[in-house]
Write a protein that holds these residues in place. Structure first.
Motif, PDB file in Angstrom:
ATOM      1  N   LEU A  11      -8.789 -16.947 -43.147  1.00 35.92           N
ATOM      2  CA  LEU A  11      -8.957 -18.518 -42.640  1.00 35.92           C
ATOM      3  C   LEU A  11     -10.252 -18.500 -41.904  1.00 35.92           C
ATOM      4  O   LEU A  11     -10.939 -19.599 -41.653  1.00 35.92           O
ATOM      5  CB  LEU A  11      -7.607 -18.887 -41.422  1.00 35.92           C
ATOM      6  CG  LEU A  11      -6.444 -19.384 -43.038  1.00 35.92           C
ATOM      7  CD1 LEU A  11      -4.967 -18.876 -42.465  1.00 35.92           C
ATOM      8  CD2 LEU A  11      -6.440 -19.785 -43.734  1.00 35.92           C
ATOM      9  N   ARG A  14     -13.560 -18.283 -43.530  1.00 41.12           N
ATOM     10  CA  ARG A  14     -13.951 -19.710 -44.589  1.00 41.12           C
ATOM     11  C   ARG A  14     -13.869 -21.174 -42.828  1.00 41.12           C
ATOM     12  O   ARG A  14     -14.710 -21.940 -43.210  1.00 41.12           O
ATOM     13  CB  ARG A  14     -12.494 -19.752 -45.068  1.00 41.12           C
ATOM     14  CG  ARG A  14     -12.032 -19.671 -46.142  1.00 41.12           C
ATOM     15  CD  ARG A  14     -10.658 -19.933 -46.361  1.00 41.12           C
ATOM     16  NE  ARG A  14     -10.725 -20.653 -47.249  1.00 41.12           N
ATOM     17  CZ  ARG A  14      -9.909 -21.491 -47.963  1.00 41.12           C
ATOM     18  NH1 ARG A  14      -8.805 -21.522 -47.869  1.00 41.12           N
ATOM     19  NH2 ARG A  14      -9.952 -22.804 -48.503  1.00 41.12           N
ATOM     20  N   PHE A  15     -13.290 -20.932 -42.173  1.00 34.33           N
ATOM     21  CA  PHE A  15     -13.723 -21.992 -40.992  1.00 34.33           C
ATOM     22  C   PHE A  15     -15.130 -21.686 -40.626  1.00 34.33           C
ATOM     23  O   PHE A  15     -16.022 -22.174 -40.521  1.00 34.33           O
ATOM     24  CB  PHE A  15     -12.542 -21.971 -39.915  1.00 34.33           C
ATOM     25  CG  PHE A  15     -12.623 -23.145 -38.819  1.00 34.33           C
ATOM     26  CD1 PHE A  15     -12.621 -23.943 -39.419  1.00 34.33           C
ATOM     27  CD2 PHE A  15     -13.483 -22.768 -38.160  1.00 34.33           C
ATOM     28  CE1 PHE A  15     -13.040 -25.412 -38.615  1.00 34.33           C
ATOM     29  CE2 PHE A  15     -13.814 -24.220 -36.381  1.00 34.33           C
ATOM     30  CZ  PHE A  15     -13.331 -24.736 -37.444  1.00 34.33           C
ATOM     31  N   THR A  16     -15.710 -20.435 -40.144  1.00 28.45           N
ATOM     32  CA  THR A  16     -17.261 -20.116 -39.904  1.00 28.45           C
ATOM     33  C   THR A  16     -18.234 -20.499 -41.206  1.00 28.45           C
ATOM     34  O   THR A  16     -19.080 -21.472 -40.537  1.00 28.45           O
ATOM     35  CB  THR A  16     -17.692 -18.261 -39.804  1.00 28.45           C
ATOM     36  OG1 THR A  16     -15.639 -18.144 -39.121  1.00 28.45           O
ATOM     37  CG2 THR A  16     -18.413 -18.035 -39.548  1.00 28.45           C
ATOM     38  N   ARG A  19     -17.978 -24.702 -40.754  1.00 28.82           N
ATOM     39  CA  ARG A  19     -18.337 -25.755 -39.513  1.00 28.82           C
ATOM     40  C   ARG A  19     -19.937 -25.836 -39.764  1.00 28.82           C
ATOM     41  O   ARG A  19     -19.978 -26.945 -39.523  1.00 28.82           O
ATOM     42  CB  ARG A  19     -18.715 -24.545 -38.466  1.00 28.82           C
ATOM     43  CG  ARG A  19     -16.895 -23.997 -37.519  1.00 28.82           C
ATOM     44  CD  ARG A  19     -17.344 -22.856 -36.316  1.00 28.82           C
ATOM     45  NE  ARG A  19     -18.426 -22.642 -36.595  1.00 28.82           N
ATOM     46  CZ  ARG A  19     -18.553 -21.475 -36.037  1.00 28.82           C
ATOM     47  NH1 ARG A  19     -17.706 -21.033 -35.033  1.00 28.82           N
ATOM     48  NH2 ARG A  19     -20.002 -20.715 -36.194  1.00 28.82           N
ATOM     49  N   ALA A  27     -14.227 -31.210 -38.790  1.00 28.13           N
ATOM     50  CA  ALA A  27     -13.414 -29.994 -39.107  1.00 28.13           C
ATOM     51  C   ALA A  27     -12.801 -29.459 -38.324  1.00 28.13           C
ATOM     52  O   ALA A  27     -11.516 -29.140 -38.617  1.00 28.13           O
ATOM     53  CB  ALA A  27     -13.983 -29.032 -38.346  1.00 28.13           C
ATOM     54  N   SER A  30      -8.959 -30.880 -40.644  1.00 31.29           N
ATOM     55  CA  SER A  30      -9.824 -30.015 -41.943  1.00 31.29           C
ATOM     56  C   SER A  30      -8.735 -29.212 -42.214  1.00 31.29           C
ATOM     57  O   SER A  30      -8.103 -28.600 -41.486  1.00 31.29           O
ATOM     58  CB  SER A  30     -10.714 -28.229 -41.950  1.00 31.29           C
ATOM     59  OG  SER A  30     -10.680 -27.665 -41.119  1.00 31.29           O
ATOM     60  N   ILE A  32      -8.107 -25.873 -43.417  1.00 28.12           N
ATOM     61  CA  ILE A  32      -8.812 -24.398 -43.223  1.00 28.12           C
ATOM     62  C   ILE A  32      -7.981 -24.869 -41.470  1.00 28.12           C
ATOM     63  O   ILE A  32      -6.992 -23.454 -41.435  1.00 28.12           O
ATOM     64  CB  ILE A  32      -9.946 -24.332 -43.262  1.00 28.12           C
ATOM     65  CG1 ILE A  32     -10.273 -24.137 -44.822  1.00 28.12           C
ATOM     66  CG2 ILE A  32     -10.080 -22.416 -42.712  1.00 28.12           C
ATOM     67  CD1 ILE A  32     -11.512 -23.756 -44.815  1.00 28.12           C
ATOM     68  N   LEU A  33      -8.136 -25.497 -40.563  1.00 24.59           N
ATOM     69  CA  LEU A  33      -7.901 -25.186 -39.370  1.00 24.59           C
ATOM     70  C   LEU A  33      -6.493 -25.789 -39.415  1.00 24.59           C
ATOM     71  O   LEU A  33      -6.061 -24.469 -38.417  1.00 24.59           O
ATOM     72  CB  LEU A  33      -8.798 -26.543 -39.021  1.00 24.59           C
ATOM     73  CG  LEU A  33      -8.829 -26.160 -36.459  1.00 24.59           C
ATOM     74  CD1 LEU A  33      -9.709 -24.975 -36.595  1.00 24.59           C
ATOM     75  CD2 LEU A  33      -9.796 -27.364 -36.351  1.00 24.59           C
ATOM     76  N   LEU A  36      -5.049 -21.926 -40.174  1.00 17.14           N
ATOM     77  CA  LEU A  36      -5.325 -20.816 -39.353  1.00 17.14           C
ATOM     78  C   LEU A  36      -4.286 -21.490 -38.199  1.00 17.14           C
ATOM     79  O   LEU A  36      -3.865 -20.446 -37.427  1.00 17.14           O
ATOM     80  CB  LEU A  36      -7.021 -21.145 -38.441  1.00 17.14           C
ATOM     81  CG  LEU A  36      -7.717 -20.528 -37.265  1.00 17.14           C
ATOM     82  CD1 LEU A  36      -6.859 -19.496 -38.379  1.00 17.14           C
ATOM     83  CD2 LEU A  36      -8.307 -21.110 -37.340  1.00 17.14           C
TER      84      LEU A  36
END
Length: 55
Positions: A11, A14-16, A19, A27, A30, A32-33, A36
């Protein structure tokens, strides 16, 4: 903590990647966040339970 948890590592990766493609506001909301955050909370709970059992 993250070195031991593959889900959190994935995660974060993927977040990186995300960004650079979105604004901070996007973000923050999101999927993903949110995943996470949930994974980190689950890991914290797991570690607290482990500590309670051995403490």
């Amino acid at each position: 903590m993250t070195q031991d948890d593959l889900e959190i590592q994935i995660l974060l990766w993927r977040f990186t990647l995300l960004r650079g493609e979105t604004t901070l506001a996007d973000a923050t909301c999101s999927e993903i966040l949110m995943k996470l955050k949930s994974a980190i909370e689950n890991k914290k709970h797991e570690l607290a339970q482990r500590q309670a059992n051995y403490g």
